[in-house]
Design a protein around this motif. Sequence first.
Motif, short mmCIF file in Angstrom:
data_model
loop_
_atom_site.label_atom_id
_atom_site.label_comp_id
_atom_site.label_asym_id
_atom_site.label_seq_id
_atom_site.Cartn_x
_atom_site.Cartn_y
_atom_site.Cartn_z
N MET A 1 0.84 -1.17 0.00
CA MET A 1 0.00 0.00 0.00
C MET A 1 0.89 1.24 0.00
O MET A 1 1.72 1.40 0.89
N PRO A 2 0.77 2.09 -1.00
CA PRO A 2 1.63 3.27 -1.05
C PRO A 2 1.29 4.28 0.04
O PRO A 2 0.14 4.39 0.47
N ALA A 3 2.31 4.99 0.48
CA ALA A 3 2.12 6.01 1.51
C ALA A 3 1.26 7.14 0.97
O ALA A 3 1.47 7.61 -0.16
N PRO A 4 0.29 7.60 1.76
CA PRO A 4 -0.63 8.66 1.29
C PRO A 4 0.08 9.95 0.88
O PRO A 4 -0.34 10.60 -0.07
N GLU A 5 1.16 10.30 1.56
CA GLU A 5 1.87 11.54 1.20
C GLU A 5 2.59 11.43 -0.14
O GLU A 5 2.70 12.41 -0.87
N ILE A 6 3.02 10.23 -0.50
CA ILE A 6 3.64 10.00 -1.81
C ILE A 6 2.59 10.14 -2.90
O ILE A 6 2.80 10.81 -3.91
N VAL A 7 1.45 9.51 -2.70
CA VAL A 7 0.35 9.59 -3.67
C VAL A 7 -0.10 11.04 -3.83
O VAL A 7 -0.29 11.53 -4.94
N ALA A 8 -0.22 11.77 -2.73
CA ALA A 8 -0.64 13.18 -2.79
C ALA A 8 0.38 14.01 -3.56
O ALA A 8 0.01 14.90 -4.34
N SER A 9 1.66 13.74 -3.36
CA SER A 9 2.70 14.46 -4.08
C SER A 9 2.61 14.21 -5.59
O SER A 9 2.73 15.13 -6.40
N LEU A 10 2.37 12.95 -5.98
CA LEU A 10 2.24 12.61 -7.40
C LEU A 10 0.96 13.20 -7.99
O LEU A 10 0.95 13.62 -9.16
N GLU A 11 -0.10 13.25 -7.20
CA GLU A 11 -1.34 13.88 -7.67
C GLU A 11 -1.10 15.35 -7.98
O GLU A 11 -1.53 15.86 -9.01
N ALA A 12 -0.43 16.04 -7.07
CA ALA A 12 -0.21 17.48 -7.23
C ALA A 12 0.75 17.79 -8.37
O ALA A 12 0.52 18.70 -9.16
N LEU A 34 8.91 8.78 -12.48
CA LEU A 34 9.75 7.72 -11.96
C LEU A 34 11.06 8.26 -11.41
O LEU A 34 11.57 7.79 -10.38
N ARG A 35 11.60 9.29 -12.05
CA ARG A 35 12.82 9.93 -11.52
C ARG A 35 12.54 10.61 -10.19
O ARG A 35 13.36 10.55 -9.27
N ALA A 36 11.39 11.26 -10.06
CA ALA A 36 11.03 11.90 -8.79
C ALA A 36 10.85 10.85 -7.70
O ALA A 36 11.28 11.06 -6.56
N LEU A 37 10.23 9.74 -8.03
CA LEU A 37 10.08 8.67 -7.05
C LEU A 37 11.44 8.16 -6.59
O LEU A 37 11.64 7.90 -5.40
N ARG A 38 12.37 8.05 -7.50
CA ARG A 38 13.72 7.59 -7.15
C ARG A 38 14.49 8.64 -6.34
O ARG A 38 15.00 8.35 -5.26
N ASP A 39 14.54 9.86 -6.86
CA ASP A 39 15.41 10.88 -6.28
C ASP A 39 14.84 11.57 -5.05
O ASP A 39 15.58 11.92 -4.14
N VAL A 40 13.53 11.76 -5.01
CA VAL A 40 12.91 12.51 -3.91
C VAL A 40 12.33 11.58 -2.85
O VAL A 40 12.45 11.86 -1.65
N HIS A 41 11.74 10.49 -3.28
CA HIS A 41 10.99 9.64 -2.35
C HIS A 41 11.67 8.31 -2.01
O HIS A 41 11.13 7.53 -1.23
N GLY A 42 12.82 8.02 -2.61
CA GLY A 42 13.59 6.83 -2.23
C GLY A 42 13.17 5.51 -2.85
O GLY A 42 13.59 4.45 -2.40
N HIS A 62 4.40 -0.18 -14.06
CA HIS A 62 5.73 -0.31 -13.50
C HIS A 62 5.58 -0.40 -11.98
O HIS A 62 4.75 0.30 -11.40
N ALA A 63 6.40 -1.23 -11.34
CA ALA A 63 6.40 -1.31 -9.88
C ALA A 63 7.79 -0.93 -9.39
O ALA A 63 8.80 -1.43 -9.90
N VAL A 64 7.83 -0.03 -8.42
CA VAL A 64 9.09 0.40 -7.82
C VAL A 64 8.98 0.25 -6.30
O VAL A 64 7.89 0.34 -5.74
N ARG A 65 10.11 0.01 -5.65
CA ARG A 65 10.10 -0.25 -4.21
C ARG A 65 11.09 0.65 -3.48
O ARG A 65 12.20 0.87 -3.94
N ASN A 66 10.65 1.12 -2.34
CA ASN A 66 11.51 1.83 -1.41
C ASN A 66 12.01 0.77 -0.43
O ASN A 66 11.24 0.22 0.36
N LEU A 67 13.30 0.47 -0.48
CA LEU A 67 13.85 -0.61 0.34
C LEU A 67 13.93 -0.23 1.82
O LEU A 67 13.96 -1.12 2.68
#
Length: 82
Positions: A1-12, A34-42, A62-67
């Motif tokens: 389940m993705p973090a709500p603040e990450i989803v809100a950031s991508l929405e905005a 995808l670059r923002a997810l990598r560089d900003v959100h880990g 695409h599926a990406v994971r924050n380790l």
Amino acid sequence: MPAPEIVASLEARFSATPYTLGVEIPAASLLTALRALRDVHGYRYYVLGTGTESATSFEITHAVRNLESNDTLFVKVVVPKD
């Protein structure tokens, strides 16, 4: 389940539409998102990419994971058939 603040950031930032496991974004924003997810959100680990075909479009997910948080986020784009 993705973090709500990450989803809100991508929405905005990318006009993302949330769904249960992640977000759907416009195809033109995929690389930047995808670059923002990598560089900003880990989200540094790429888990998978898959696609399905319908009569009028292709849906690519695409599926990406924050380790650090062990959170997996699915990023979906829909592109029309030309």
